[in-house]
Design a protein around this motif. Structure first.
Motif, mmCIF file in Angstrom:
data_model
loop_
_atom_site.group_PDB
_atom_site.id
_atom_site.type_symbol
_atom_site.label_atom_id
_atom_site.label_comp_id
_atom_site.label_asym_id
_atom_site.label_seq_id
_atom_site.Cartn_x
_atom_site.Cartn_y
_atom_site.Cartn_z
ATOM 1 N N GLY A 255 0.820 -1.210 0.000
ATOM 2 C CA GLY A 255 0.000 0.000 0.000
ATOM 3 C C GLY A 255 0.850 1.254 0.000
ATOM 4 N N GLY A 256 1.974 1.211 0.743
ATOM 5 C CA GLY A 256 2.882 2.357 0.734
ATOM 6 C C GLY A 256 3.504 2.584 -0.628
ATOM 7 N N LEU A 257 3.868 1.502 -1.310
ATOM 8 C CA LEU A 257 4.459 1.622 -2.652
ATOM 9 C C LEU A 257 3.438 2.155 -3.652
ATOM 10 C CD1 LEU A 257 6.509 -1.707 -2.850
ATOM 11 C CD2 LEU A 257 7.440 0.615 -2.746
ATOM 12 N N ILE A 258 2.194 1.626 -3.592
ATOM 13 C CA ILE A 258 1.148 2.102 -4.498
ATOM 14 C C ILE A 258 0.878 3.583 -4.265
ATOM 15 C CG2 ILE A 258 -1.298 1.916 -5.091
ATOM 16 C CD1 ILE A 258 -1.124 -1.057 -4.502
ATOM 17 N N ALA A 259 0.749 3.949 -2.976
ATOM 18 C CA ALA A 259 0.469 5.351 -2.655
ATOM 19 C C ALA A 259 1.610 6.258 -3.113
ATOM 20 C CB ALA A 259 0.254 5.499 -1.149
ATOM 21 N N TYR A 260 2.845 5.775 -2.970
ATOM 22 C CA TYR A 260 4.012 6.560 -3.410
ATOM 23 C C TYR A 260 3.951 6.765 -4.918
ATOM 24 C CZ TYR A 260 8.884 7.879 -4.254
ATOM 25 O OH TYR A 260 10.031 8.536 -4.658
ATOM 26 N N GLY A 261 3.609 5.700 -5.666
ATOM 27 C CA GLY A 261 3.521 5.816 -7.114
ATOM 28 C C GLY A 261 2.401 6.735 -7.546
ATOM 29 N N ILE A 262 1.225 6.585 -6.910
ATOM 30 C CA ILE A 262 0.070 7.409 -7.269
ATOM 31 C C ILE A 262 0.326 8.873 -6.960
ATOM 32 C CG2 ILE A 262 -2.345 7.882 -6.642
ATOM 33 C CD1 ILE A 262 -2.770 4.883 -6.442
ATOM 34 N N GLN A 263 1.111 9.126 -5.903
ATOM 35 C CA GLN A 263 1.433 10.503 -5.511
ATOM 36 C C GLN A 263 2.108 11.254 -6.661
ATOM 37 O OE1 GLN A 263 0.677 11.041 -2.215
ATOM 38 N NE2 GLN A 263 1.737 12.875 -1.552
ATOM 39 N N HIS A 264 2.760 10.526 -7.557
ATOM 40 C CA HIS A 264 3.507 11.166 -8.644
ATOM 41 C C HIS A 264 2.796 11.060 -9.991
ATOM 42 C CE1 HIS A 264 6.571 10.482 -5.529
ATOM 43 N NE2 HIS A 264 7.175 11.536 -6.045
ATOM 44 N N VAL A 265 1.550 10.550 -9.975
ATOM 45 C CA VAL A 265 0.795 10.414 -11.216
ATOM 46 C C VAL A 265 -0.046 11.665 -11.447
ATOM 47 C CG1 VAL A 265 -1.055 9.111 -12.352
ATOM 48 C CG2 VAL A 265 0.720 7.903 -11.104
ATOM 49 N N LEU B 106 -7.876 1.700 -7.783
ATOM 50 C CA LEU B 106 -6.853 0.703 -8.086
ATOM 51 C C LEU B 106 -6.797 -0.409 -7.042
ATOM 52 C CD1 LEU B 106 -3.856 2.866 -9.412
ATOM 53 C CD2 LEU B 106 -5.459 1.451 -10.711
ATOM 54 N N GLU B 107 -7.142 -0.097 -5.792
ATOM 55 C CA GLU B 107 -7.066 -1.106 -4.742
ATOM 56 C C GLU B 107 -8.395 -1.834 -4.524
ATOM 57 O OE1 GLU B 107 -3.386 0.882 -2.207
ATOM 58 O OE2 GLU B 107 -5.350 0.703 -1.257
ATOM 59 N N GLY B 108 -9.499 -1.283 -5.012
ATOM 60 C CA GLY B 108 -10.795 -1.929 -4.829
ATOM 61 C C GLY B 108 -11.200 -2.841 -5.962
ATOM 62 N N THR B 109 -10.848 -2.468 -7.191
ATOM 63 C CA THR B 109 -11.267 -3.253 -8.364
ATOM 64 C C THR B 109 -10.721 -4.681 -8.369
ATOM 65 O OG1 THR B 109 -11.415 -1.195 -9.650
ATOM 66 C CG2 THR B 109 -11.357 -3.272 -10.876
ATOM 67 N N PRO B 110 -9.428 -4.920 -8.050
ATOM 68 C CA PRO B 110 -8.936 -6.302 -8.054
ATOM 69 C C PRO B 110 -9.678 -7.226 -7.090
ATOM 70 C CG PRO B 110 -7.093 -4.759 -8.028
ATOM 71 C CD PRO B 110 -8.339 -3.964 -7.790
ATOM 72 N N THR B 111 -10.214 -6.667 -6.000
ATOM 73 C CA THR B 111 -10.965 -7.485 -5.045
ATOM 74 C C THR B 111 -12.179 -8.115 -5.705
ATOM 75 O OG1 THR B 111 -10.281 -5.988 -3.259
ATOM 76 C CG2 THR B 111 -12.103 -7.479 -2.797
ATOM 77 N N ILE B 112 -12.879 -7.345 -6.533
ATOM 78 C CA ILE B 112 -14.063 -7.867 -7.221
ATOM 79 C C ILE B 112 -13.669 -9.002 -8.149
ATOM 80 C CG2 ILE B 112 -15.965 -7.259 -8.763
ATOM 81 C CD1 ILE B 112 -15.682 -4.357 -7.744
#
Length: 489
Positions: free
Chosen positions: A188-198, A211-217
């Motif tokens: 989650g920290g890595l994803i958030a770090y990446g999204i912070q720069h998008v 991005l974190e909810g769709t894969p669960t479905i």
């Protein structure tokens, strides 16, 4: 009184076993057959459930990352005191606590793959919908829904592990599963770090929820088709493999055959003082865990790092926690002890919080303390779940007892969500003090339970003699009070 249900499971019963026995190779070594079966189970069950828990934990804990990406300013009117954010974070636990017991007991009436798969799809929808929130009310409704459907998942999965794994294997498998909570923290920290720069047309925190909810479905849909059902009926196993699986689930205890709930065992769970002591332990552990998941990025941010770097620096403590969790759980399975290790890991977590209290200006020391906190807390929860997955004796008592101590413990999650208001930063003296005290209390309670289990085992050995640990024990009437049943201390 037993309540039976004749719902069709996911395959035939045990009829025709002789005809299908040839579907697996005959092996004069039963241990080799069992190892082959265990490998087959691991390869199918663990990837699905571990990935589901990865996204379950991402979905419940990503608020801490979203906070640093501007969610309070966009939806909560800035939230200068942090109170509204605390309520959104803790809303998850309201429904999670209230529904965990009835949902876990009800899960025994249904095919596990249908129950677990549908709960994943529904909580994924709730998590993804948070990306569309524009008000405090929108966020609260989504979080309440998330808690509802994750309540159907957590207790049911721990119960499900006991269908296929013996007490000498369950701790390590639960550690693999729960270890993905630590992986989620790092991931989650890595994803958030990446999204912070998008740079996209929507807010970064909205993209995070999508991005974190769709894969669960998608994983929930996969679970509907791939996760094995109960051992006595699943078509994933051949008839000969089902016989081995059923004999394994009856080692040192006895499993139910089909969908049955024993009402007397539900009542026994509510009358068992040890479950409530377990609840006290779980309360302290979940208070520390909720504090970590929601506020670790903020706590690291108080050490002088920018938001993006604070997101990235949450990764190593979670990675260390996953490693320590696996080592302690594997050791507990090999040694067949839980309590003494739980005492040690709880004290390690408490020590970490005490270091945060004392080293207010030594940033490197404070960062090092977060490694102790994550390692101690995650290892303790893994050991706790493995401990009670066997020690309650019967399936029905586990179905009632595991979510009972879990529900008590999740109240600690609500407390943990309110321990770190922004007005108390960067010292957070109250939050660190409460968390440290509760972890040390958990260690004391674990010691009490371990001694109690040992004394009970000794008394039964003197009265009835020592049983063969691999023998089937009839727990259908007395659950863990059966004369031949022995606890893991």
């Amino acid at each position: 009184m037993d309540i039976h249900c004749d719902r069709e499971q996911d395959g035939p019963g045990m009829e025709g076993v002789g005809e299908l026995d040839m579907l697996i190779p005959l092996d004069p070594d039963p241990d080799a057959q069992e190892r082959r079966l265990l490998r087959k189970l691991d390869e199918r069950i663990l990837p699905i459930l571990c990935l589901l828990y990865l996204f379950a934990y991402l979905d419940r804990s990503n608020l801490g990352n979203a906070r640093l990406q501007g969610l309070p300013g966009d939806v909560l009117g800035g939230d200068p005191t942090g109170v509204l954010f605390d309520w959104v974070n803790s809303a998850f636990f309201f429904t999670y606590i209230l529904l965990q017991i009835p949902f876990t007991v009800l899960s025994k009436y249904y095919n596990p793959r249908i129950w677990i798969g549908c709960s994943a799809i529904l909580w994924g929808i709730c998590s993804t919908s948070m990306a569309a929130a524009h008000t405090f009310t929108n966020l609260m409704i989504a979080r309440l829904g998330l808690g509802t459907f994750e309540a159907a998942f957590g207790g049911a999965v721990v119960l499900y592990f006991s269908f296929y794994y013996t007490k000498a294997e369950c701790g390590t498998r639960i550690a693999y599963w729960f270890g993905f909570a630590a992986v989620a923290g790092a991931f989650g920290g890595l994803i958030a770090y990446g999204i912070q720069h998008v740079k996209v047309s929507i807010a970064n925190w909205r993209l995070l929820f999508l991005l974190e909810g769709t894969p669960t479905i998608l994983l929930g849909l996969l679970c509907l088709f791939l996760l094995p059902g109960r051992p006595e009926s699943t078509q994933f196993l051949t008839a000969a493999e089902r016989k081995i699986a059923i004999s394994r689930m009856n080692r040192g205890t006895s499993g139910d055959f089909g969908a049955v709930v024993r009402r007397s065992h539900v009542i026994a769970a509510f009358q068992d003082w040890r479950i409530y002591i377990g609840g006290v332990i779980y309360f302290g552990l979940n208070c520390a865990l909720a504090s970590l998941s929601a506020f670790l990025p903020t706590i690291i941010g108080t050490m002088g790092h920018e938001n993006a770097m604070a997101q990235l620096m949450t990764v190593p403590p979670y990675a260390m926690a996953g490693f320590v969790l696996l080592v302690t759980s594997y050791s507990s399975d090999r040694l067949q002890i839980r309590g003494p290790l739980l005492v040690c890991t709880s004290m390690v977590g408490g020590l970490g919080y005490m270091i945060l209290l004392g080293a207010t200006h030594q940033q490197d020391v404070r960062y090092g303390a977060t490694f102790l906190i994550t390692s101690g807390t995650y290892s303790s929860i893994g050991l706790m779940n493995a401990w009670f997955s066997h020690n309650l004796g019967s399936e029905t008592k586990r179905a009632a007892g595991i979510p009972l101590y879990g529900a008590i413990g999740q109240i600690g999650g609500i407390l943990g969500s309110h321990l770190y208001p922004l007005t108390e930063g960067p010292a957070y003296t109250s939050g660190f003090t409460v968390s440290a005290s509760l972890l040390l209390l958990a260690a004391l309670c674990a010691l009490l339970l371990s001694v109690s289990f040992r004394l009970d085992n000794m008394q039964r050995d003197q009265q009835y003699g020592k049983p063969d640990p691999d023998d089937m024990v009839d727990t259908s009437e007395l659950a863990d009070k059966a004369p031949g049943f022995r606890y893991v201390p």
